[in-house]
Design a protein around this motif. Structure first.
Motif, short mmCIF file in Angstrom:
data_model
loop_
_atom_site.label_atom_id
_atom_site.label_comp_id
_atom_site.label_asym_id
_atom_site.label_seq_id
_atom_site.Cartn_x
_atom_site.Cartn_y
_atom_site.Cartn_z
N GLU A 396 56.46 22.97 40.01
CA GLU A 396 57.00 23.16 39.03
C GLU A 396 56.89 21.63 38.28
O GLU A 396 57.02 21.42 36.76
CB GLU A 396 58.22 23.56 39.21
CG GLU A 396 57.86 25.31 39.42
CD GLU A 396 59.87 26.14 39.19
OE1 GLU A 396 60.07 25.76 39.53
OE2 GLU A 396 59.52 27.06 39.69
N ALA A 415 53.81 27.31 29.39
CA ALA A 415 54.67 28.72 29.73
C ALA A 415 54.09 29.56 30.16
O ALA A 415 54.61 29.96 31.32
CB ALA A 415 55.32 29.46 28.42
N LYS A 416 52.73 30.04 30.11
CA LYS A 416 52.03 30.22 31.00
C LYS A 416 51.31 29.45 32.01
O LYS A 416 51.84 30.53 33.70
CB LYS A 416 50.41 31.25 30.79
CG LYS A 416 51.20 31.33 29.14
CD LYS A 416 49.26 31.86 28.37
CE LYS A 416 49.17 31.43 27.93
NZ LYS A 416 48.03 32.76 26.74
N LEU A 418 53.19 28.28 34.35
CA LEU A 418 55.24 27.88 34.78
C LEU A 418 55.26 29.32 35.39
O LEU A 418 55.76 29.83 36.75
CB LEU A 418 55.98 27.50 34.34
CG LEU A 418 56.32 26.15 33.97
CD1 LEU A 418 57.19 26.00 33.31
CD2 LEU A 418 56.65 25.09 35.11
N THR A 419 55.49 30.60 34.72
CA THR A 419 54.57 32.07 34.74
C THR A 419 53.94 32.25 36.29
O THR A 419 54.52 32.72 37.12
CB THR A 419 54.50 32.99 34.10
OG1 THR A 419 54.88 32.64 32.91
CG2 THR A 419 54.87 34.37 33.93
N LYS A 420 52.62 31.65 35.92
CA LYS A 420 52.12 32.05 37.49
C LYS A 420 52.35 31.21 38.46
O LYS A 420 52.56 32.01 40.12
CB LYS A 420 50.78 30.88 37.36
CG LYS A 420 49.88 31.90 36.27
CD LYS A 420 48.32 31.24 36.01
CE LYS A 420 48.14 32.39 35.58
NZ LYS A 420 46.52 31.86 35.18
N THR A 422 55.85 30.70 39.75
CA THR A 422 57.29 31.67 39.68
C THR A 422 56.55 32.96 40.09
O THR A 422 57.14 33.33 41.10
CB THR A 422 57.92 31.79 38.27
OG1 THR A 422 58.45 30.34 37.77
CG2 THR A 422 59.41 32.84 38.24
N LYS A 423 55.41 32.89 39.64
CA LYS A 423 55.40 34.73 40.37
C LYS A 423 54.93 34.37 42.04
O LYS A 423 54.76 35.47 42.56
CB LYS A 423 54.15 35.33 39.57
CG LYS A 423 54.71 36.26 37.91
CD LYS A 423 53.60 36.51 37.50
CE LYS A 423 53.60 37.18 36.26
NZ LYS A 423 53.36 37.96 35.10
N GLU A 426 57.37 34.08 44.17
CA GLU A 426 58.50 34.97 44.08
C GLU A 426 57.48 36.07 45.16
O GLU A 426 58.23 36.60 46.26
CB GLU A 426 59.21 36.30 42.66
CG GLU A 426 59.37 35.75 42.06
CD GLU A 426 60.21 35.97 40.40
OE1 GLU A 426 58.86 37.20 40.32
OE2 GLU A 426 60.91 35.47 39.30
#
Length: 792
Positions: A396, A415-416, A418-420, A422-423, A426
Motif C-alpha cells: 500500500e 482508489a481503484k 487500493l481497493t484491489k 485491500t481485497k 482480505e
C-alpha cells in the motif's frame, strides 16, 4: 478430552456407560430411552402401556418438552435430575404427575430383558428416539403397573437399540441391556475427570447414611438391604413391593448395605449407588453384572478400597482369564468349557492386554507426531498472517508513493488500485483464518482423543481395556489419516503479487493496471548450493525463484555437460525445483545450470555450478537384475544361488569411463564349482555361465586353474585356483579399454581382454556350491599404479 467423555444422547458426562456392538458407548439410562420394539409386537403389550402412547402428555404435566428429559427416565446422565434418591429424590414427583411411578418402572426394567415401545413422536435433544413417560393406570398400584410392564418387556423378543452415532441397530437378547458389557474403564476415567475438575465432590455428609432409593417419602427411609444384581438400596417396604423374592428376582442376591463412607470417600460412594443427584442410572441402578458394588472399596475409579476383579457376565462366579480372538471379548474358564467359545481361538488375557496396549501406543505415536506438526503449522499460519499484514502495508505504501508521483492523472486510479490491494489482503486473511480454524478443530479433536487414550492406557484392567481397545485403535488410525497430504500446507502465500509499473507515459495513465495481469519471461533462478550434492556417480541439484517475482513460471530446464567440458544438454524439464541425475561417470567434473520458462518465453540461465562425482565406485548386487535363483543377503553384498546350475547377477553401477577395481571374497566353496567373475552388458543372459554369450567378458575358475571366456570361447588357461577365503579382483580400465583379473592380490594371467568399449556392469555367475561377498570402493592395485607411473 471432555468431548470423549460425553454421552452422544444426552450430551452429559457418561454414567454407567455400556458398550454397544458397534464399539460406541452410551449411558445406561440413555440406552433405556432409545431401546425400542417393532410395531408388530405392540399388540402384546398391556393396555396401560398402549394407552400411554397417545399424543397427549400425562395428567399433571406442564408445558414444554416431555418430562422424561428432566427425570431419571430421560437422557440426563450426570445432572441433578436423575432418579428419586437421597438428596434429589423429590425432583421426579415434583415435575410431573406419575413421574415417580415411571421412574420406578424404568429402574425395575433395568434388571429386565429389554425396554418399552416404538415412539417416533418423542426424541431426545440429539435426535434419538426416547420412551414416553408412563403414568400409573387408574385404579391400580404402581407396583402392579410396574410388574405388568416388566412382564411384557421381558417376554418380547423383538427389542432393539440403535447407536446414536453410527445409526447401526442391534437386537436385544433375553437379557436385554444386561447383555451389553459395561465400560468400566470409561466409567473410571469419567470419575477421575470429575474429581480433577472438582465435580466429583457432590456427595455431602448427608450421604453418609444409606437411604432407600425407591421411597416415596421425603426424606427416604434408611436402606436395610442391597441387591447385588440391581445395585439398588431398598428399605423393608420397598423391598417387598419392588423386589419380591420370586419371578425374575428369585436368583438375585440381597446383602447388607455398605457401611457409611467418610467424607473423603464421598465420590466413591456416589459411584456405588449412594443417594445423590449424580448417582447411577436413570433409576439409580446398574444393569452390568460385571461391575457390581456389594460393599465399600469397589469404586469406578478405585477410591480408597481395592478394586474388585471383574467377573464373567455369563458365569458370575468366574473371573476373566482368557481372551477370545474370534469374538474379541474376555472370557472365563467355563466359557471355554461349556460356552460358545469352546472352539474359538483364545489367548492369555494378560498377553492380549499388553499387545493391544502396544498397538494403541504405537498408533498414538503417529497421531502425536501429526499433532506436533499441526501445532507448528498453526505457528506458521500465524506468521503468515503477520507477514500478510506487513507486506500488505508495504504494498500500500509503495502504491501510494507511485500514485502521488503521477499527481492528478493517477488520482482516480489510485482508489481503484487500493481497493484491489485491500481485497487481496482480505481474501488472503480470510483463507488463512479459515484454515487456522479448521486445523484448530482437528487438533483439538486429536488432542482430546490422545488424552482419553492415555487415560485408558493408564488403567490396569485388562478385560476392560480389551473391550474398547480395538475401537480406540481404529479411531486413532482414522484420526491420523485425517492429516492427509496437503492438509498442513498453507493455501495462500504471504506474498502479494502486486506491483506498479510507473514507466508508461501520462497519456496511458487510464490504462494503468497491476503488472501481474501482464506476462513477462521469468527471472534468473537461484541455485541453492547448500542442497546441491553428489553421491557416488549421481548428482542432486536444487534451485528456487527469487522473492517478489511478478512473472508466472510454468517449468524449468536443467542442463548438464558431458563431464569433459563439452556442450550442455537438457537432462530435465518440469515443474520440480529438485532433481537427481544418475548414471554419470565416476571421478568426473560436471557443470550444471538451470533456466525457467513460461508462455512468454524462456528466461536467462542461472549461474553454473560445478559438481565432482566420487573417485571410486560404491555399489552392491542388484536384486532387480539377478536371476530368480540368486539369493542375496548382507544388504545385497553377499550372493549365492539356490540352483545347481550357474546363474548371473549384476552390480548396481554402470561404467563407461575411468579405472575401476572391485573384489569378490569367496565365503563358501564346496565340490569344486566353477564360478565366473567379470563384466557384462545390462541385457546379458542370466541362466548360464557368465561369458558364454557375446554380452559378457569373464574369468571362470576352479580350485586349480582358470580360463578367460567370451562368446563361449575359452582362452589363456592359467594355473592357480580359488578356495574358501580366497579373493578375486576385477580391474576395468576404460581409459586403456582393458580388463584384468587378480587372485589373492596377484594378477591372474595376462591382460584378459583388450578393446573393451561401451557401458559395462560388474557381474558374477555362481551356483549353490559357492557364496561370495562383494567389496567395492577399493583403490587400484599397487602394481598397476607402478606400471602407469613407469609408462608416463
Amino acid at each position: 478430552m471432555e468431548e470423549e467423555l460425553k454421552c452422544p444422547v444426552c450430551g452429559s458426562l457418561f454414567r454407567e456407560p455400556i458398550i454397544l456392538p458397534c464399539s460406541h458407548n452410551v449411558c445406561l439410562p440413555c440406552a433405556r430411552t432409545i431401546a425400542v420394539q417393532t410395531p408388530d409386537s405392540e399388540q402384546h403389550l398391556p393396555p396401560p402401556l398402549l394407552h400411554s402412547r397417545g399424543p397427549s402428555l400425562p395428567t399433571g404435566s406442564t408445558a414444554g418438552p416431555p418430562p422424561e428429559y428432566e427425570t431419571g427416565t430421560g437422557p440426563a446422565c450426570s445432572g441433578g435430575g436423575t432418579s428419586s434418591s437421597g438428596g434429589g429424590g423429590g425432583g421426579v414427583g415434583g415435575v410431573v404427575g406419575g413421574g415417580d411411578h415411571a421412574d420406578k418402572l424404568s429402574l425395575h426394567s433395568e434388571t429386565d430383558s429389554g425396554y418399552g415401545s416404538y415412539t417416533p413422536s418423542l426424541k431426545s435433544p440429539n435426535g434419538v428416539r426416547v420412551l414416553p413417560m408412563v403414568p400409573a393406570p387408574p385404579g391400580s398400584s404402581a407396583a402392579a403397573a410396574r410388574g405388568a410392564a416388566c412382564s411384557s418387556l421381558s417376554s418380547s423378543s423383538s427389542s432393539s437399540i440403535t447407536c446414536p452415532q453410527c445409526h447401526r441397530s442391534a437386537s436385544l437378547d433375553h437379557r436385554g441391556l444386561r447383555g451389553f458389557q459395561r465400560n468400566r474403564l470409561l466409567e473410571a476415567i469419567v470419575h477421575r475427570y470429575q474429581q480433577s475438575r472438582g465435580c466429583g465432590t457432590g456427595a455431602t455428609a448427608a450421604a453418609l447414611v444409606a437411604h432407600c432409593q425407591l421411597c416415596d417419602r421425603t426424606p427416604p427411609e434408611p436402606a436395610v438391604t442391597l441387591c447385588e444384581q440391581c445395585d439398588v438400596l431398598y428399605c423393608s417396604a420397598c423391598q417387598i413391593k419392588c423386589h419380591p423374592s420370586r419371578g425374575p428376582f428369585a436368583k438375585h442376591r440381597l446383602v447388607q448395605p455398605p457401611p457409611p463412607q467418610p467424607a473423603a470417600s464421598a465420590p466413591l460412594g456416589a459411584a456405588q449407588g449412594a443417594p445423590s443427584g449424580s448417582g447411577s442410572g436413570g433409576g439409580g441402578s446398574s444393569s452390568s453384572s460385571s461391575s457390581k458394588s456389594p460393599g465399600p472399596g469397589v469404586g469406578a475409579a478405585g477410591g480408597t478400597g481395592v478394586r474388585k476383579f471383574p467377573t464373567c457376565t455369563d458365569h458370575e462366579l468366574e473371573n476373566y482369564s482368557m481372551y477370545c480372538v474370534s469374538c474379541r471379548t474376555p472370557v472365563c474358564f467355563q466359557c471355554l468349557e461349556e460356552g460358545r467359545h469352546g472352539k474359538h481361538e483364545v489367548k492369555p488375557l494378560g498377553a492380549m492386554w499388553k499387545l493391544h496396549k502396544a498397538q494403541l501406543s504405537q498408533a498414538l505415536n503417529g497421531v502425536s507426531d501429526k499433532a506436533k506438526e499441526a501445532k507448528e503449522f498453526l505457528v506458521q499460519l500465524k506468521n503468515i498472517l503477520q507477514q500478510i499484514q506487513e507486506n500488505g502495508l508495504d504494498y500500500e505504501a509503495c502504491l501510494v508513493a507511485q500514485c502521488d508521483a503521477l499527481v492528478d492523472a493517477l488520482t482516480r486510479q489510485k482508489a481503484k488500485l487500493l481497493t484491489k490491494v485491500t481485497k487481496e489482503r482480505e481474501h488472503k486473511l480470510k483463507v488463512v483464518w479459515d484454515q487456522i480454524n479448521h486445523c484448530t478443530l482437528k487438533l483439538r479433536q486429536s488432542t482430546g482423543l490422545m488424552e482419553y487414550c492415555l487415560e485408558v492406557i493408564k488403567e490396569n484392567d485388562p478385560s476392560g481395556f480389551l473391550q474398547i481397545s480395538d475401537a480406540l485403535i481404529k479411531r486413532v488410525q482414522v484420526s491420523q489419516e485425517q492429516w492427509v497430504k496437503g492438509a498442513l500446507e498453507p493455501k495462500v502465500s504471504a506474498e502479494f503479487d502486486l506491483t506498479l509499473d510507473s514507466e508508461p507515459l501520462l497519456q496511458a495513465i487510464h490504462q494503468l493496471d497491476f503488472i501481474q495481469m501482464k506476462c513477462r519471461v521469468p527471472p534468473v533462478p537461484l541455485l541453492q548450493l547448500e542442497k546441491c550434492c553428489t553421491r557416488n556417480n549421481s548428482v542432486t541439484l536444487a534451485w528456487r525463484m527469487p522473492p517478489f517475482i511478478h512473472s508466472p513460471v510454468e517449468g524449468y530446464i536443467l542442463e548438464l555437460d558431458d563431464g569433459d567440458g563439452g556442450q550442455f544438454r537438457e537432462v530435465y524439464v518440469g515443474k520440480e525445483t529438485l532433481c537427481t541425475i544418475d548414471g554419470l561417470h565416476f571421478n568426473s567434473t560436471y557443470n550444471a545450470r538451470v533456466k525457467a520458462f513460461n508462455s512468454s518465453g524462456v528466461g536467462p540461465y542461472s549461474k553454473t555450478v560445478v559438481l565432482q562425482t566420487s573417485d571410486v565406485a560404491w555399489f552392491t548386487f542388484d536384486p532387480n537384475s539377478g536371476h530368480r535363483d540368486i539369493v542375496l543377503s548382507n544388504d545385497n553384498q553377499t550372493a549365492t544361488c539356490s540352483s545347481y546350475d550357474d546363474r548371473v547377477v549384476l552390480g548396481t553401477a554402470a561404467f563407461s569411463k575411468g579405472v575401476h577395481y572391485w573384489e569378490f571374497h569367496v565365503d563358501r566353496y564346496d565340490n569344486h564349482p566353477d564360478p565366473a567373475f567379470g563384466v557384462a552388458r545390462v541385457n546379458v543372459v542370466k541362466d548360464m555361465m557368465l561369458g558364454k554369450d557375446d554380452k559378457a567378458w569373464a574369468m571362470y575358475v576352479d580350485n586349480n586353474r582358470s580360463w578367460f571366456m567370451h562368446c563361449n570361447s575359452h582362452t589363456n588357461r592359467t594355473e592357480g585356483g580359488v578356495f574358501k577365503g580366497a579373493t578375486v579382483g576385477v580391474l576395468l580400465d576404460l581409459n586403456k579399454h582393458t580388463l584384468t583379473f587378480y587372485i589373492n592380490g596377484q594378477q591372474q594371467g595376462p591382460t584378459a581382454f583388450d578393446h573393451v568399449d561401451g557401458v559395462f556392469m560388474p557381474a558374477v555367475s555362481l551356483n549353490r556350491n559357492v557364496q561370495v561377498t562383494l567389496h567395492t570402493g577399493l583403490d587400484v592395485p599397487l602394481n598397476t599404479r607402478q606400471q602407469k607411473l613407469s609408462g608416463n
